[in-house]
Design an enzyme around this catalytic site. Structure first.
Site, PDB file in Angstrom:
ATOM      1  CE  LYS A  27      80.082 -21.881 -91.961  1.00  0.00           C
ATOM      2  NZ  LYS A  27      78.964 -20.968 -91.573  1.00  0.00           N
ATOM      3  CG  ASP A  34      80.556 -17.365 -92.996  1.00  0.00           C
ATOM      4  OD1 ASP A  34      80.783 -16.369 -93.696  1.00  0.00           O
ATOM      5  OD2 ASP A  34      79.792 -18.293 -93.349  1.00  0.00           O
ATOM      6  CE  LYS A  69      77.596 -16.188 -95.835  1.00  0.00           C
ATOM      7  NZ  LYS A  69      77.758 -17.095 -94.676  1.00  0.00           N
ATOM      8  CB  THR A 106      78.686   0.288 -90.528  1.00  0.00           C
ATOM      9  OG1 THR A 106      78.060   1.547 -90.288  1.00  0.00           O
ATOM     10  CG2 THR A 106      78.088  -0.762 -89.608  1.00  0.00           C
ATOM     11  CB  THR A 112      76.330 -22.099-102.071  1.00  0.00           C
ATOM     12  OG1 THR A 112      76.105 -22.132-100.651  1.00  0.00           O
ATOM     13  CG2 THR A 112      77.793 -21.830-102.349  1.00  0.00           C
ATOM     14  CD  GLN A 120      74.870 -25.105 -99.311  1.00  0.00           C
ATOM     15  OE1 GLN A 120      75.057 -24.304-100.214  1.00  0.00           O
ATOM     16  NE2 GLN A 120      75.019 -24.784 -98.043  1.00  0.00           N
ATOM     17  NE  ARG A 145      72.823 -28.630 -93.781  1.00  0.00           N
ATOM     18  CZ  ARG A 145      72.006 -27.897 -94.542  1.00  0.00           C
ATOM     19  NH1 ARG A 145      70.704 -28.023 -94.405  1.00  0.00           N
ATOM     20  NH2 ARG A 145      72.494 -27.051 -95.410  1.00  0.00           N
TER      21      ARG A 145
END
Length: 239
Positions: free
Chosen positions: A33, A60, A62, A69, A124, A195, A216
């Site tokens: 990612k 990613d 977002k 746009t 999350t 998280q 992590r």
């Protein structure tokens, strides 16, 4: 799909050199990612590097803006040949539909397969309290996540990003063909960090997740290779 291919590892580092060092350290990982920090600091070079190594790419970023746009950004992203791409569902129905069409067009310009476009449902890092009191959204969190996922499906997107705690209900409602990518997945032996809505990898897969984003617990481990192998072993018992 192999167990290892269901795990997406984030390159949550600040430079391309650091990213390449992490990729070199974890040759077993096939799906990476690339998020905002690395892309903004280093540009698209890391995507070229990953493609050269025949890795799958989850870009990613977002996207969240007006339809024109968002479409322009998705068209540009499609040209990179990435596999997964994210846009916020809260951009709205018109933006989602425009994003889908543009991503397909951008990939076609370069002869790439179209990326699978994913809608962000609820981050999350948010919980029911922050949704109600900070964002003033009157729906319960599971109901709101379902509404966002249904909007994505109705707009022609391939799937959604959601917490593993919501994925079972979403899978039941949206069916087997809709793709679910779940961040916020934490093995029982790791810390949750920032998280708020987590499950273990095995529980997330059993609930209906297609892909798990696990950062992590792997990348910050004393032995990342051993941590990745341990998660794969745990997943192999349920998938």
């Amino acid at each position: 799909m192999s167990v290892a291919n269901r795990i997406i590892v984030p390159l949550d580092v600040a430079t391309e050199d650091q990213a390449i060092a992490l990729i070199d350290r974890l040759p077993q990982v096939s799906f990476w990612k690339v998020g905002l920090e690395l892309f903004v600091s280093s540009g698209s070079g890391i995507l070229t590097e990953l493609k050269a190594r025949q890795k799958q790419i989850f870009l990613d970023l977002k996207f969240h803006d007006i339809p024109n746009t968002v479409a322009g950004a998705c068209r540009a992203a499609g040209r990179y040949g990435v596999d997964l791409l994210t846009v916020h569902a809260t951009a709205g129905r018109d933006a989602l539909a425009a994003a889908q069409a543009a991503a397909i067009a951008g990939a076609a310009e370069m002869g790439h397969p179209a990326p699978q476009l994913l809608a962000i449902t609820v981050l999350t890092s948010l919980n029911a309290r922050s949704l109600a009191f900070d964002l003033k959204i009157p729906l319960e969190l599971p109901e709101y996540a379902l509404h966002m996922a249904l909007l994505a499906q109705e707009s022609g997107l391939a799937g959604a990003v959601c917490s593993p705690q919501e994925v079972a209900q979403l899978r039941q409602t949206l069916g087997d063909r809709f793709l679910f990518v779940c961040p916020g997945v934490r093995p029982s032996w790791s810390e949750a960090g920032d998280q708020r809505r987590t499950l273990t990898p095995a529980a997330a897969c059993q609930a209906g997740a297609n892909y798990l984003v696990i950062g992590r617990p792997i990348t910050a481990a004393a032995d990342p290779v051993a941590a990745f192998a341990r998660i794969c072993e745990e997943l192999a018992t349920v998938v």
